[in-house]
Design an enzyme around this catalytic site. Structure first.
Site, PDB file in Angstrom:
ATOM      1  N   HIS A 267      41.529  -3.489 -19.025  1.00 17.75           N
ATOM      2  CA  HIS A 267      41.459  -3.687 -20.465  1.00 17.75           C
ATOM      3  C   HIS A 267      40.248  -2.979 -21.085  1.00 17.75           C
ATOM      4  O   HIS A 267      40.357  -2.324 -22.110  1.00 17.75           O
ATOM      5  CB  HIS A 267      41.442  -5.196 -20.762  1.00 17.75           C
ATOM      6  CG  HIS A 267      41.119  -5.507 -22.175  1.00 17.75           C
ATOM      7  ND1 HIS A 267      39.904  -6.029 -22.563  1.00 17.75           N
ATOM      8  CD2 HIS A 267      41.828  -5.331 -23.311  1.00 17.75           C
ATOM      9  CE1 HIS A 267      39.890  -6.170 -23.874  1.00 17.75           C
ATOM     10  NE2 HIS A 267      41.047  -5.766 -24.360  1.00 17.75           N
TER      11      HIS A 267
ATOM     12  N   GLU B  59      41.132   0.499 -21.382  1.00 19.32           N
ATOM     13  CA  GLU B  59      42.017   0.778 -22.533  1.00 19.32           C
ATOM     14  C   GLU B  59      41.170   1.079 -23.778  1.00 19.32           C
ATOM     15  O   GLU B  59      41.465   1.999 -24.535  1.00 19.32           O
ATOM     16  CB  GLU B  59      42.929  -0.438 -22.764  1.00 19.32           C
ATOM     17  CG  GLU B  59      43.789  -0.352 -24.016  1.00 19.32           C
ATOM     18  CD  GLU B  59      43.956  -1.711 -24.677  1.00 19.32           C
ATOM     19  OE1 GLU B  59      44.320  -2.678 -23.979  1.00 19.32           O
ATOM     20  OE2 GLU B  59      43.685  -1.803 -25.886  1.00 19.32           O
ATOM     21  N   HIS B  60      40.086   0.318 -23.969  1.00 23.71           N
ATOM     22  CA  HIS B  60      39.192   0.581 -25.105  1.00 23.71           C
ATOM     23  C   HIS B  60      38.572   1.979 -25.006  1.00 23.71           C
ATOM     24  O   HIS B  60      38.457   2.690 -25.988  1.00 23.71           O
ATOM     25  CB  HIS B  60      38.080  -0.464 -25.160  1.00 23.71           C
ATOM     26  CG  HIS B  60      38.500  -1.737 -25.820  1.00 23.71           C
ATOM     27  ND1 HIS B  60      37.991  -2.139 -27.029  1.00 23.71           N
ATOM     28  CD2 HIS B  60      39.389  -2.689 -25.466  1.00 23.71           C
ATOM     29  CE1 HIS B  60      38.538  -3.291 -27.376  1.00 23.71           C
ATOM     30  NE2 HIS B  60      39.392  -3.643 -26.443  1.00 23.71           N
TER      31      HIS B  60
ATOM     32  N   GLU C 277      35.368  -9.567 -28.179  1.00 24.04           N
ATOM     33  CA  GLU C 277      36.786  -9.935 -28.077  1.00 24.04           C
ATOM     34  C   GLU C 277      36.947 -11.137 -27.132  1.00 24.04           C
ATOM     35  O   GLU C 277      37.717 -12.061 -27.407  1.00 24.04           O
ATOM     36  CB  GLU C 277      37.596  -8.735 -27.565  1.00 24.04           C
ATOM     37  CG  GLU C 277      39.097  -9.030 -27.487  1.00 24.04           C
ATOM     38  CD  GLU C 277      39.928  -7.835 -26.993  1.00 24.04           C
ATOM     39  OE1 GLU C 277      39.354  -6.761 -26.750  1.00 24.04           O
ATOM     40  OE2 GLU C 277      41.143  -8.004 -26.848  1.00 24.04           O
TER      41      GLU C 277
END
Lengths: 414, 425
Positions: free
Chosen positions: A48, A51-52, A126
């Protein structure tokens, strides 16, 4: 029926196209075969975080977002335990821009300390916003760790612990990229106002020159059968007690998947569903209930949840849920009830065919799971499920030793 | 190596946006029906709108509770019979209450249209308001209210409405725990009787409803002898709070929710459309100034955005975010710094062109297909407008200059016009 065309490039990239002339737009969806299950247990949250970083620009194209916005497009991405998915929607006349950008970042990123440092912070925010600073937000962390002992599904995509994100180094990030980001480890799907010839030509032009990589065969530790019920109680600053029960279940590609899915619908899809009618409306034990299945690529979980009404004891709440589950395991659903959830599935499949982006995502996933054609076989597979099938899966799943239960209680105030 | 290409491929600007044609009909009782006939699937969505919003009710909770209880029993059917029937048809039906109206919406396969209209007619004209369903609904709703109130973003959001409009203003009035004790079943029955008369409806249809649509609508919604004139009553002016900053502390919070905003006007004001462009630059898309500064450069948040929300007799310009708790003041400072830059420096041509193209893409996306077009159309009708509003917007997007943008920033981004509400650390 979704009509599509398929082609595989010599570097292994699979391309699926669905022409839809009713929209002026097009969706370009790139699904990589990598997710949180591919992470090292000491470096979780990486897929994840990565992904950023995919939006941090490359040596050729310093910003990914700017050119997308400049042609009237919009883009985003998501990561799950199984996949990492990137998508762009844009006016169909500007299709090539998406190919240029996606091919460019499949080849190489501009790995920089600055980009890593900022995205680390963003992901930590997040983590707080979604999991730590939300009432009941840390349940996914707790429940996965209770239900899984060895399989990497034991952590959520955000990661096991913030420290794993904080400690990520540029070398870790590079390793991850070269291990997983390759044409032969992805499916490209395109849906919208395009022709297959146009898409295959652009795919060849932009992705064709990217070399295939050797992608390691996945060897994930498989979860041993659970032989004893598990239980965990935590106290947090929340207004009402909450119960979550999870049961080990099959995987997305099992033939029982469809009976499983209908079983969860019978319990909680729609206001007439069993749990809603019995537990909320008749017995008034809960203010909210839910039942759903994961549909993961490795054996996933069947989850049942409930938020308790004030003054209701946890024991009473739990036994009321259990008795619903037992009832289904003993008697199965009625023919009427089964027809009802099948009707709902049928209309949901039709509703799902309205939007081009939705179709692009689904086609990519089915192709990665083995065959895009499965998308058109789904209606028949749901129709074929019998009441006996549902009863059989209910018996198997709801066995008491197969269950992990979390009691999430309000902190006692002084 | 081939194709290491930093040069972008050719692209085209969006020349025009095709708005789907809207068929206008009237039922026998003069109720207006707008139909957007399009789409590749035999699916229909129908919205039926009544002037039964929170403003007409006056007290929070009444309008939404009335609408939701209408779904919980009619003269012929119990709550469970209604939900069984709708679920069996594989359809979705819900009621949504806004400031000035309530909308009942359903989505179904078009072949189930006759049955869905029949049941919706029962719900609207003959609800039975059963006592036990009422108690159950309120109890559940109260639990939800308490649960939502634990979130910093809800705490800040509730206070924000009061701060911008004043706690007694119809747009600022917030639901509180006492409202749950004061409400009565009688109020709901009265509210239904007065605000759901057949002639008060406006109907919006989208999808492929087939050729039996109008007779069916007439059969269920075309009867009534009354005449209804849609009227607006005027609301008092907003009374923003005197305090410029309000900080609410929540024990144990790890993030702070920020709401920064000012009262504005609605889409009839000549500056409304130009401000949409300024707002997009400021915080209206992923590459906006606020996202770039607060997220991508400083890493203080997962997301930040700004929005302009028109209201029938007012409007809001707001910014919202959840930021790392210890960085609250840093984030606020960064936000106002972006105001200042927009007031002093002209937006670079390149950025302005990009925003223009992005906004045109957004319009193309929003007007793609009958369902989202119908939603936009219904909102426009609420303001007595049609797609001409968007023609105007397209023109403004094409023609606005960076000096226009700077002038708007000077006029509308005065820090002293904005209120700041925070909840968290």
């Amino acid at each position: 029926m979704i009509k599509y065309f398929k082609h595989t490039l010599s570097n292994g990239l699979r391309v699926v196209v669905h022409p839809d002339k009713t929209t002026p737009m097009v969706a370009v969806n790139l699904l990589y075969d990598v997710g949180a299950r591919d992470e090292d247990p000491d470096k979780t949250g990486f897929a994840h975080l990565f992904e950023h970083l995919m939006f941090g620009g490359t040596l050729n194209i310093p910003s990914y977002d700017t050119p997308v916005q400049n042609v009237g497009g919009e883009n985003n991405a998501w990561t799950s335990n199984d996949f990492t998915n990137y998508y762009v929607t844009l006016p169909a006349t500007n299709l090539e821009t998406a190919f240029w950008l996606e091919a460019d970042r499949m080849r190489e990123l501009d790995f920089s300390d600055k980009s890593l440092e900022v995205q680390r912070k963003v992901v930590i925010e997040e983590f707080k916003q979604r999991y730590l600073n939300q009432p009941y937000g840390d349940i996914p962390l707790l429940i996965r760790n209770l239900a899984y002992k060895v399989h990497p599904y034991r952590w959520p995509t955000i990661g096991k612990d913030i420290s794993h994100i904080e400690d990520a180094t540029l070398n870790d990030v590079k390793d991850f990229f070269y291990k997983h980001y390759a044409p032969n480890n992805a499916v490209l799907s395109v849906a919208g106002n395009v022709t297959p010839e146009q898409v295959f030509r652009l795919a060849e032009k932009w992705f064709g020159p990217i070399a295939a990589q050797s992608v390691q065969q996945r060897k994930l530790p498989q979860e041993p059968r659970q032989t004893e019920a598990r239980q965990l109680t935590v106290e947090r600053d929340v207004p009402a007690p909450y119960i979550q029960m999870v049961f080990h279940n099959g995987k997305r590609t099992d033939k029982e998947f469809y009976a499983d899915d209908l079983l969860s619908d019978i319990l909680s899809n729609g206001p007439s569903a069993r749990m809603f009618q019995s537990l909320i409306k008749e017995q008034r034990l809960f203010s909210d209930v839910n039942a759903y299945i994961a549909g993961d690529r490795d054996p996933g979980l069947f989850t049942v949840t409930g938020r308790l009404m004030p003054e209701v004891s946890m024991e009473k709440a739990e036994s009321a849920i259990r008795s619903e589950l037992v009832k289904l395991s003993i008697d199965g659903p009625s023919d009427y009830e089964l027809q009802k959830v099948k009707n709902k599935v049928e209309s949901n499949l039709v509703f799902g065919e309205i939007h081009y982006l939705n179709k692009a995502m689904n086609l990519a996933q089915f192709e990665l799971l083995g065959d895009a054609e499965e998308i058109n076989r789904e209606p028949e597979r749901y129709r074929a499920v019998t009441a006996d099938d549902v009863k059989t899966v209910a018996q198997r799943i709801f066995a008491p030793e197969n269950c992990s239960t979390l009691y999430y209680l309000p902190q006692k105030k002084n | 190596m081939a194709q290491t290409n930093s040069k972008a491929p050719e692209f085209k600007d969006i020349e025009k946006i095709d708005f789907l044609p809207v068929e206008q009909h009237r039922l026998d009782n003069q109720v207006p029906v707008s139909v957007l006939r399009a789409g590749s699937q035999d699916v229909t969505k129908i919205d039926i709108e009544f002037p039964a919003g929170a403003i007409q009710a006056g007290i929070p909770l009444i309008a939404s509770t009335t609408a939701n209880l209408m779904l919980e029993g009619t003269r012929q059917k119990t709550s469970v019979e209604i939900s069984e029937k709708i679920d069996f048809l594989g359809a979705y039906l819900n009621a949504q209450t806004y400031h000035h109206n309530t909308v009942f919406t359903f989505l179904c396969l078009s072949r189930h249209l006759p049955q869905m209209l029949e049941i919706l007619n029962e719900i609207i004209s003959e609800p039975s308001f059963p006592q036990h369903e009422y108690e159950l609904y309120l109890q559940k709703k109260y639990e939800e209210f308490v649960f939502e109130g634990e979130k910093v973003k809800t705490i800040a959001g509730r206070k924000f409405g009061e701060t911008i409009f004043g706690a007694d203003h119809p747009y600022g009035k917030q639901l509180n725990a006492d409202h749950f004790k004061q409400i009565t079943l009688g109020q709901l029955k009265d509210f239904h009787k007065n605000n759901y008369k057949p002639e008060m409806a406006r109907i919006f249809v989208a999808g492929q409803p087939g050729d039996k649509l109008m007779p069916l609508l007439n059969k269920y919604f075309g009867h009534s002898s009354g005449k209804y004139q849609h009227t607006d009553f005027s609301l008092p002016n907003p009374q923003p709070s005197k305090e410029r900053t309000i900080n609410i502390r929540k024990e144990g919070a790890m993030q702070t929710a920020l709401r920064i905003g000012r009262p504005l006007f609605n889409n009839h004001h000549p500056d409304f459309i130009p401000l949409q462009i300024l707002n997009t630059i400021l915080g209206g898309y992923f590459g906006s100034r606020l996202m770039t500064s607060v997220r991508e450069e400083k890493g203080l948040t997962y997301g930040i955005g700004s929005y302009i929300m028109p209201l029938k007799q007012s409007g809001i310009w707001g910014i919202s975010s959840e930021v790392s708790g210890e960085s609250r003041d840093k984030a606020i400072e960064a936000i106002f710094e972006e105001f200042r830059i927009l007031q002093t420096d002209l937006v670079p041509q390149e950025e302005l062109s990009m925003v223009k193209r992005y906004m045109m893409g957004e319009l193309l996306r929003n007007f793609d297909g009958p369902f989202s077009t119908a939603d936009i159309y219904r909102t426009l009708q609420e303001y007595d407008m049609d797609f001409g509003f968007y023609e105007k917007m397209i023109n403004t997007i094409r023609n606005i200059s960076h000096t226009n943008i700077r002038d708007l920033a000077i006029q509308y981004l005065k820090p002293e016009d904005f209120r700041i509400v925070t909840a968290g650390m």
